[in-house]
Write a protein that holds these residues in place. Structure first.
Motif, mmCIF file in Angstrom:
data_model
loop_
_atom_site.group_PDB
_atom_site.id
_atom_site.type_symbol
_atom_site.label_atom_id
_atom_site.label_comp_id
_atom_site.label_asym_id
_atom_site.label_seq_id
_atom_site.Cartn_x
_atom_site.Cartn_y
_atom_site.Cartn_z
ATOM 1 N N LEU A 138 25.833 61.631 19.524
ATOM 2 C CA LEU A 138 26.341 63.002 19.466
ATOM 3 C C LEU A 138 27.851 63.023 19.243
ATOM 4 O O LEU A 138 28.355 63.785 18.414
ATOM 5 N N VAL A 139 28.578 62.179 19.976
ATOM 6 C CA VAL A 139 30.022 62.108 19.784
ATOM 7 C C VAL A 139 30.346 61.595 18.385
ATOM 8 O O VAL A 139 31.265 62.095 17.716
ATOM 9 N N GLY A 140 29.580 60.602 17.912
ATOM 10 C CA GLY A 140 29.788 60.114 16.555
ATOM 11 C C GLY A 140 29.534 61.191 15.521
ATOM 12 O O GLY A 140 30.281 61.304 14.530
ATOM 13 N N ALA A 141 28.502 61.995 15.736
ATOM 14 C CA ALA A 141 28.221 63.103 14.818
ATOM 15 C C ALA A 141 29.358 64.115 14.840
ATOM 16 O O ALA A 141 29.783 64.612 13.787
ATOM 17 N N GLY A 142 29.860 64.421 16.028
ATOM 18 C CA GLY A 142 30.947 65.386 16.130
ATOM 19 C C GLY A 142 32.206 64.915 15.421
ATOM 20 O O GLY A 142 32.852 65.685 14.691
ATOM 21 N N MET A 143 32.566 63.659 15.609
ATOM 22 C CA MET A 143 33.757 63.133 14.945
ATOM 23 C C MET A 143 33.571 63.102 13.436
ATOM 24 O O MET A 143 34.514 63.372 12.672
ATOM 25 N N ALA A 144 32.358 62.776 12.971
ATOM 26 C CA ALA A 144 32.102 62.747 11.530
ATOM 27 C C ALA A 144 32.177 64.144 10.931
ATOM 28 O O ALA A 144 32.601 64.304 9.781
ATOM 29 N N VAL A 145 31.766 65.150 11.676
ATOM 30 C CA VAL A 145 31.861 66.542 11.200
ATOM 31 C C VAL A 145 33.325 66.908 10.958
ATOM 32 O O VAL A 145 33.676 67.505 9.927
ATOM 33 N N VAL A 146 34.182 66.556 11.908
ATOM 34 C CA VAL A 146 35.609 66.854 11.740
ATOM 35 C C VAL A 146 36.177 66.083 10.557
ATOM 36 O O VAL A 146 36.924 66.641 9.727
ATOM 37 N N ASP A 147 35.852 64.795 10.457
ATOM 38 C CA ASP A 147 36.358 63.990 9.345
ATOM 39 C C ASP A 147 35.931 64.558 7.995
ATOM 40 O O ASP A 147 36.672 64.480 7.016
ATOM 41 N N SER A 148 34.728 65.116 7.937
ATOM 42 C CA SER A 148 34.194 65.584 6.661
ATOM 43 C C SER A 148 34.718 66.959 6.254
ATOM 44 O O SER A 148 34.909 67.208 5.061
ATOM 45 N N PHE A 149 34.935 67.851 7.224
ATOM 46 C CA PHE A 149 35.157 69.250 6.872
ATOM 47 C C PHE A 149 36.477 69.853 7.341
ATOM 48 O O PHE A 149 36.757 71.007 7.026
ATOM 49 N N LEU A 150 37.285 69.087 8.102
ATOM 50 C CA LEU A 150 38.511 69.695 8.627
ATOM 51 C C LEU A 150 39.463 70.104 7.507
ATOM 52 O O LEU A 150 40.013 71.204 7.522
ATOM 53 N N PHE A 151 39.687 69.226 6.529
ATOM 54 C CA PHE A 151 40.621 69.560 5.451
ATOM 55 C C PHE A 151 40.139 70.764 4.646
ATOM 56 O O PHE A 151 40.931 71.615 4.238
ATOM 57 N N VAL A 152 38.839 70.817 4.404
ATOM 58 C CA VAL A 152 38.279 71.970 3.690
ATOM 59 C C VAL A 152 38.523 73.243 4.484
ATOM 60 O O VAL A 152 38.916 74.284 3.930
ATOM 61 N N PHE A 153 38.316 73.163 5.781
ATOM 62 C CA PHE A 153 38.532 74.320 6.656
ATOM 63 C C PHE A 153 40.004 74.741 6.661
ATOM 64 O O PHE A 153 40.334 75.931 6.537
ATOM 65 N N LEU A 154 40.899 73.764 6.787
ATOM 66 C CA LEU A 154 42.325 74.091 6.855
ATOM 67 C C LEU A 154 42.821 74.738 5.569
ATOM 68 O O LEU A 154 43.559 75.729 5.603
ATOM 69 N N GLN A 155 42.408 74.215 4.437
ATOM 70 C CA GLN A 155 42.936 74.723 3.175
ATOM 71 C C GLN A 155 42.243 76.011 2.726
ATOM 72 O O GLN A 155 42.900 76.915 2.202
ATOM 73 N N ASN A 156 40.940 76.101 2.939
ATOM 74 C CA ASN A 156 40.221 77.290 2.465
ATOM 75 C C ASN A 156 40.332 78.468 3.413
ATOM 76 O O ASN A 156 40.443 79.615 2.970
ATOM 77 N N GLU A 157 40.278 78.222 4.717
ATOM 78 C CA GLU A 157 40.254 79.307 5.688
ATOM 79 C C GLU A 157 41.635 79.631 6.260
ATOM 80 O O GLU A 157 41.919 80.784 6.576
ATOM 81 N N LEU A 158 42.464 78.606 6.420
ATOM 82 C CA LEU A 158 43.765 78.815 7.063
ATOM 83 C C LEU A 158 44.923 78.690 6.089
ATOM 84 O O LEU A 158 46.087 78.789 6.521
ATOM 85 N N GLN A 159 44.629 78.451 4.805
ATOM 86 C CA GLN A 159 45.675 78.309 3.782
ATOM 87 C C GLN A 159 46.745 77.290 4.175
ATOM 88 O O GLN A 159 47.954 77.479 3.944
ATOM 89 N N ALA A 160 46.306 76.201 4.794
ATOM 90 C CA ALA A 160 47.244 75.163 5.225
ATOM 91 C C ALA A 160 47.687 74.333 4.024
ATOM 92 O O ALA A 160 46.975 74.206 3.023
ATOM 93 N N SER A 161 48.874 73.747 4.125
ATOM 94 C CA SER A 161 49.400 72.901 3.053
ATOM 95 C C SER A 161 48.795 71.510 3.129
ATOM 96 O O SER A 161 48.252 71.090 4.155
ATOM 97 N N THR A 162 48.898 70.779 2.038
ATOM 98 C CA THR A 162 48.413 69.394 2.034
ATOM 99 C C THR A 162 49.255 68.528 2.971
ATOM 100 O O THR A 162 48.757 67.543 3.532
ATOM 101 N N GLU A 163 50.543 68.881 3.140
ATOM 102 C CA GLU A 163 51.380 68.131 4.077
ATOM 103 C C GLU A 163 50.855 68.261 5.500
ATOM 104 O O GLU A 163 50.811 67.277 6.249
ATOM 105 N N LEU A 164 50.439 69.456 5.887
ATOM 106 C CA LEU A 164 49.893 69.643 7.233
ATOM 107 C C LEU A 164 48.612 68.833 7.408
ATOM 108 O O LEU A 164 48.390 68.241 8.471
ATOM 109 N N CYS A 165 47.782 68.793 6.384
ATOM 110 C CA CYS A 165 46.562 67.977 6.449
ATOM 111 C C CYS A 165 46.916 66.510 6.659
ATOM 112 O O CYS A 165 46.254 65.795 7.423
ATOM 113 N N GLY A 166 47.958 66.062 5.985
ATOM 114 C CA GLY A 166 48.373 64.679 6.168
ATOM 115 C C GLY A 166 48.898 64.401 7.555
ATOM 116 O O GLY A 166 48.634 63.338 8.134
ATOM 117 N N TYR A 167 49.648 65.348 8.109
ATOM 118 C CA TYR A 167 50.163 65.165 9.464
ATOM 119 C C TYR A 167 49.036 65.063 10.493
ATOM 120 O O TYR A 167 49.164 64.357 11.501
#
Length: 285
Positions: A67-96
């Motif tokens: 379950l913890v492995g699934a949760g971490m993989a979900v974040v790894d897979s979709f966090l950048f998509v979420f930040l850029q599409n929903e929160l209009q975050a910059s690529t620099e913030l994604c890198g940080y």
């Protein structure tokens, strides 16, 4: 990957040096006792692995790891998509965010022995799941104007992974039969990265596609939170948990060792008794 599987299957030893020495000692002991018919086989017995693996406490531990492995993989897979599409975050913030995820891993791994001694396996799992639930629920509270607060949330990844991994590695080593120690480590890694890491993004991706990322992250957080409550209930109400089970395993092995020692003592007395009953004629001859 196929090349790696081929090298592992045909290029690496089937057992570690310590596992082979364990079998040699057991065979040598039984041969000295004259019990050749029941000598320990040169290969690990599969039924020993299954009897240890299929215990409810071990299966629950693997479920938590998955379950913890699934949760971490979900974040790894979709966090950048979420930040850029929903929160209009910059690529620099994604890198940080990548940089800050490991900040807490270093000190936690450094003091892993002390943490295991002070807190135990159950509390480390509690901390891992609390940190993860806080992380993903926190995502759903962000907005484009507060997107930078994701950096504070990403710090909790180090707590999640380090606490879970320290507890799991030690738990695996203590639960596994000596002849199956390396296999248990492989099962642990499989549960984390293959079972959890494989199924998590697939299921979460379906939820995200149909209901959106906020529902997806909130749902994963709630699921991990429910398992956390189940684990807390097992420990504090039913007095059952990882540490309790490890104490039970240790007691079982001590009892088994005492029984083997007593059996060896009885066999030795039997041999001495047979020697004392030898007739004078036999002694002269």
């Amino acid at each position: 990957m196929l090349l790696l599987i081929f090298v592992i299957a045909f290029g690496l030893p089937a057992r570690s040096k310590s596992e082979q020495e364990c079998y040699e000692r057991m065979n040598s002991r039984q041969q000295r006792e004259g019990d050749d018919e029941e000598a320990v086989p040169s290969q690990p017995q599969f039924k020993v692995l299954m009897s240890s693996l299929l215990r409810p406490q071990v299966l629950f531990w693997l479920f938590e790891v998955s379950l913890v492995g699934a949760g971490m993989a979900v974040v790894d897979s979709f966090l950048f998509v979420f930040l850029q599409n929903e929160l209009q975050a910059s690529t620099e913030l994604c890198g940080y965010t990548v940089g800050v995820t490991v900040l807490w891993e270093l000190p936690i791994f450094h003091f892993s022995k002390e943490l295991l001694s002070w807190l135990g396996h159950d509390v480390l799992f509690f901390l891992a799941m609390i940190a993860y639930t806080t992380r993903v629920i926190g995502y759903t509270l962000l907005s484009p104007s507060s997107a930078h607060w994701v950096l504070a949330l990403e710090v909790t990844h180090g707590i999640t992974f380090a606490c879970m991994w320290i507890s799991s590695i030690d738990y695996s080593a203590l639960v596994a039969p000596k002849e199956w120690s390396t296999t248990f480590q492989s099962i642990l890694q499989t549960a984390l990265t293959c079972v959890g890491g494989g199924l998590g993004p697939v299921i979460a991706g379906f939820v995200m596609d149909n209901y959106g990322p906020f529902i997806m992250f909130r749902g994963v957080g709630i699921l991990v939170g429910l398992v956390l409550l189940l684990h807390i209930t097992m420990v504090f109400i039913f007095n059952q948990g990882h540490d309790k089970f490890l104490a039970q395993i240790e007691a079982e092995r001590q009892e088994q060792a005492e029984n083997q020692s007593n059996e060896s003592g009885r066999n030795l007395l039997t041999v001495e008794s047979e020697d004392e009953t030898t007739t004078p004629t036999e002694e002269l001859s």
